[in-house]
Design a protein around this motif. Sequence first.
Motif, mmCIF file in Angstrom:
data_model
loop_
_atom_site.group_PDB
_atom_site.id
_atom_site.type_symbol
_atom_site.label_atom_id
_atom_site.label_comp_id
_atom_site.label_asym_id
_atom_site.label_seq_id
_atom_site.Cartn_x
_atom_site.Cartn_y
_atom_site.Cartn_z
ATOM 1 N N GLY A 10 0.867 -1.216 0.017
ATOM 2 C CA GLY A 10 -0.105 0.051 0.023
ATOM 3 C C GLY A 10 0.884 1.135 -0.040
ATOM 4 O O GLY A 10 0.342 2.183 -0.487
ATOM 5 N N LEU A 11 2.074 1.256 0.427
ATOM 6 C CA LEU A 11 2.915 2.255 0.610
ATOM 7 C C LEU A 11 4.301 1.918 0.167
ATOM 8 O O LEU A 11 5.003 1.137 0.434
ATOM 9 N N VAL A 12 4.749 2.946 -0.836
ATOM 10 C CA VAL A 12 6.020 2.856 -1.571
ATOM 11 C C VAL A 12 6.929 4.020 -1.289
ATOM 12 O O VAL A 12 6.023 5.251 -1.636
ATOM 13 N N GLN A 13 7.890 4.235 -1.057
ATOM 14 C CA GLN A 13 8.769 5.295 -1.056
ATOM 15 C C GLN A 13 9.249 5.938 -2.229
ATOM 16 O O GLN A 13 9.330 4.998 -3.138
ATOM 17 N N PRO A 14 9.283 7.106 -2.471
ATOM 18 C CA PRO A 14 9.736 7.659 -3.688
ATOM 19 C C PRO A 14 11.052 7.239 -4.137
ATOM 20 O O PRO A 14 11.770 6.825 -3.327
ATOM 21 N N GLN A 39 -6.243 5.254 -11.193
ATOM 22 C CA GLN A 39 -6.834 6.524 -10.747
ATOM 23 C C GLN A 39 -6.465 7.121 -9.631
ATOM 24 O O GLN A 39 -6.707 6.726 -8.507
ATOM 25 N N PRO A 40 -5.767 8.257 -9.855
ATOM 26 C CA PRO A 40 -5.451 9.349 -8.651
ATOM 27 C C PRO A 40 -6.464 9.477 -7.751
ATOM 28 O O PRO A 40 -7.828 9.677 -8.279
ATOM 29 N N PRO A 41 -6.318 9.837 -6.515
ATOM 30 C CA PRO A 41 -7.371 10.023 -5.600
ATOM 31 C C PRO A 41 -8.112 11.357 -6.101
ATOM 32 O O PRO A 41 -7.760 12.448 -6.607
ATOM 33 N N SER A 84 11.051 3.845 -10.387
ATOM 34 C CA SER A 84 11.382 5.425 -10.175
ATOM 35 C C SER A 84 10.220 6.055 -9.604
ATOM 36 O O SER A 84 9.469 6.968 -10.362
ATOM 37 N N LEU A 85 9.312 5.549 -8.602
ATOM 38 C CA LEU A 85 8.200 6.014 -8.297
ATOM 39 C C LEU A 85 8.201 7.583 -7.932
ATOM 40 O O LEU A 85 9.288 7.977 -7.137
ATOM 41 N N GLN A 86 7.210 8.159 -8.251
ATOM 42 C CA GLN A 86 6.933 9.767 -7.572
ATOM 43 C C GLN A 86 5.585 9.883 -7.123
ATOM 44 O O GLN A 86 4.666 8.882 -7.199
ATOM 45 N N THR A 87 5.393 11.062 -6.449
ATOM 46 C CA THR A 87 4.156 11.305 -5.638
ATOM 47 C C THR A 87 3.044 11.085 -6.645
ATOM 48 O O THR A 87 1.685 10.900 -6.369
ATOM 49 N N GLU A 88 3.190 11.621 -7.975
ATOM 50 C CA GLU A 88 2.089 11.622 -8.782
ATOM 51 C C GLU A 88 1.601 10.153 -9.231
ATOM 52 O O GLU A 88 0.450 9.959 -9.984
ATOM 53 N N VAL A 113 -2.395 2.614 -3.876
ATOM 54 C CA VAL A 113 -0.789 2.732 -3.837
ATOM 55 C C VAL A 113 -0.294 3.968 -3.406
ATOM 56 O O VAL A 113 -0.824 5.046 -4.275
ATOM 57 N N THR A 114 0.249 4.543 -2.304
ATOM 58 C CA THR A 114 0.515 5.635 -1.922
ATOM 59 C C THR A 114 1.909 5.925 -1.775
ATOM 60 O O THR A 114 2.987 4.919 -1.398
ATOM 61 N N VAL A 115 2.685 6.939 -2.799
ATOM 62 C CA VAL A 115 3.871 7.114 -2.601
ATOM 63 C C VAL A 115 4.520 8.160 -1.944
ATOM 64 O O VAL A 115 3.878 9.479 -1.941
#
Lengths: 117, 107
Positions: A10-14, A39-41, A84-88, A113-115
């Motif tokens: 559920g959670l991934v670091q940038p 789908q972004p929030p 290379s995950l980003q907050t977007e 999924v929350t970055v």
Amino acid sequence: QVQLKESGPGLVQPSQTLSLTCTVSGFSLTSNSVHWVRQPPGKGLEWVGAIWSGGSTDYNSALKSRLSISRDTSKSQVFLKMNSLQTEDTAIYFCTSYYYDGSFDYWGQGVMVTVSS
Amino acid sequence: DIQMTQSPASLSASLEEIVTITCQASQDIGNWLSWYQQKPGKSPQLLIYGATSLADGVPSRFSGSRSGTQYSLKISRLQVEDIGIYYCLQAYSAPPTFGGGTKLELK
């Protein structure tokens, strides 16, 4: 009965890598393709990519350099890896089955999924 | 990429009212158009495929039509359970693209 179910953290670091699994039942991955949609929030739906019944893949051009979709037909599983995950990239990720007429006929429940650090 | 312009972005309607949502494609997509309903906290559900065919289990008050590159979803008599967000999708050419969505609320 066709079912799809997403799983993953559920959670991934940038800057880290996201790994999601879509486990399907009721159909064969060698007969039907599976797509990923996110789908972004509070926002709309965005096509991410697909793995076709023959094993070829297609990706959203904006994500292509960071994205990989693969499968294990013996386990009826499709995998999504995005680096290379980003907050977007924070979003609900859905896997969905594709009907030959171009529609997505069955959907998984989605995985949020929350970055964030 | 093919652009799908969906309107209106939001819509408030009364029970039993007729509701129409439209999607305009930026180029010819034939009948490669489908419609989805999404309720809060749920995944999208297929309503219409092939522009005009009703998906299994979808009430007959839903219908789809096409006029050139404009596609419409009509709800003939709005019910409480129809509240949600509606999306169109074109799959004529890659990448598949969704409309921006229409949020349907009760007046």
